[in-house]
Motif scaffolding. Structure first.
Motif, PDB file in Angstrom:
ATOM      1  N   THR A  77       0.812  -1.191   0.006  1.00  0.00           N
ATOM      2  CA  THR A  77       0.018   0.053  -0.103  1.00  0.00           C
ATOM      3  C   THR A  77       0.896   1.453   0.090  1.00  0.00           C
ATOM      4  O   THR A  77       0.445   2.336  -0.829  1.00  0.00           O
ATOM      5  CB  THR A  77      -1.160  -0.147   1.098  1.00  0.00           C
ATOM      6  N   LEU A  78       1.782   1.231   0.732  1.00  0.00           N
ATOM      7  CA  LEU A  78       2.812   2.346   0.939  1.00  0.00           C
ATOM      8  C   LEU A  78       3.388   2.566  -0.579  1.00  0.00           C
ATOM      9  O   LEU A  78       3.636   3.729  -1.070  1.00  0.00           O
ATOM     10  CB  LEU A  78       3.837   2.206   1.892  1.00  0.00           C
ATOM     11  N   SER A  81       0.851   4.026  -2.987  1.00  0.00           N
ATOM     12  CA  SER A  81       0.819   5.522  -2.588  1.00  0.00           C
ATOM     13  C   SER A  81       1.701   6.336  -2.988  1.00  0.00           C
ATOM     14  O   SER A  81       1.596   7.359  -3.801  1.00  0.00           O
ATOM     15  CB  SER A  81       0.405   5.699  -1.078  1.00  0.00           C
ATOM     16  N   ALA A  84       1.907   6.847  -6.682  1.00  0.00           N
ATOM     17  CA  ALA A  84       0.640   7.660  -7.254  1.00  0.00           C
ATOM     18  C   ALA A  84       0.979   9.218  -6.894  1.00  0.00           C
ATOM     19  O   ALA A  84       0.532  10.030  -7.626  1.00  0.00           O
ATOM     20  CB  ALA A  84      -0.492   7.286  -6.560  1.00  0.00           C
ATOM     21  N   SER A  85       1.684   9.303  -5.711  1.00  0.00           N
ATOM     22  CA  SER A  85       1.900  10.650  -5.271  1.00  0.00           C
ATOM     23  C   SER A  85       3.018  11.139  -6.153  1.00  0.00           C
ATOM     24  O   SER A  85       2.955  12.485  -6.400  1.00  0.00           O
ATOM     25  CB  SER A  85       2.255  10.705  -3.866  1.00  0.00           C
TER      26      SER A  85
END
Length: 177
Positions: A77-78, A81, A84-85
């Motif tokens: 998940t990290l 993320s 995506a960031s």
């Protein structure tokens, strides 16, 4: 007059040293466009799907000592993320650059269109002037009709002259006179 101490206004300042890294915006923009184009392809989606499936399968099937991310998959998940960031601003930067290019192309198209309209209007006026001028020019048909009329008048004059001659005179005697 005494010279003033301090910075002069007619000399550029030396650039300040900053802790921030310097970069070429054009190179960074091209790099961001390449990344944005790659992120928008099916190849990227396929590789991303394969990586996620392998990640999840490895962390479910692998022996306990070899697993690096347990069931809630917090590390996955990290990583997603983080990806995506970084992807979102790069995509926005690429879109802004494309908008700038589109704006320049639109302005060039508008100028080209204005020139085409001006050229068309000029040619329209020139054609109208030529048509008006052709009304005053002798055409081939008009010259033929004028020549035919002159031939008829000459023939009529010849007939009238032949009728006015004395009956014993010939045309050759007229020409000898």
């Amino acid at each position: 007059m005494a010279e003033r101490e301090g910075p002069r206004l007619d000399v550029p300042r030396t650039p300040r040293r900053t802790l921030l890294p310097t970069y070429d915006p054009e190179v960074f923009g091209q790099f961001s466009e390449r990344i944005a184009r790659f992120i928008g392809t099916g190849r990227f989606l396929l590789w991303m799907t394969v990586v996620i499936i392998v990640w999840i399968a490895w962390n479910i099937v692998a022996p306990v000592g070899w697993k690096f991310d347990e069931y809630p998959f917090i590390f996955l998940t990290l990583a997603l993320s983080l990806q995506a960031s970084y992807a979102a601003p790069l995509i926005l930067l690429a879109q802004n650059r494309q908008d700038d290019r589109d704006r320049v192309n639109l302005e060039q198209d508008r100028k080209r269109n204005d020139r085409s309209i001006a050229d068309t209007e000029f040619l329209t006026r020139e054609i109208a002037a030529l048509r008006m001028g052709l009304g005053e020019v002798a055409t081939r048909d008009w010259i033929r009709s004028e020549l035919a009329e002159l031939v008829r008048e000459l023939e009529q004059n010849d007939r009238e002259a032949a009728g006015a001659r004395e009956p014993g005179q010939s045309r050759e005697s007229d020409q000898n006179r």
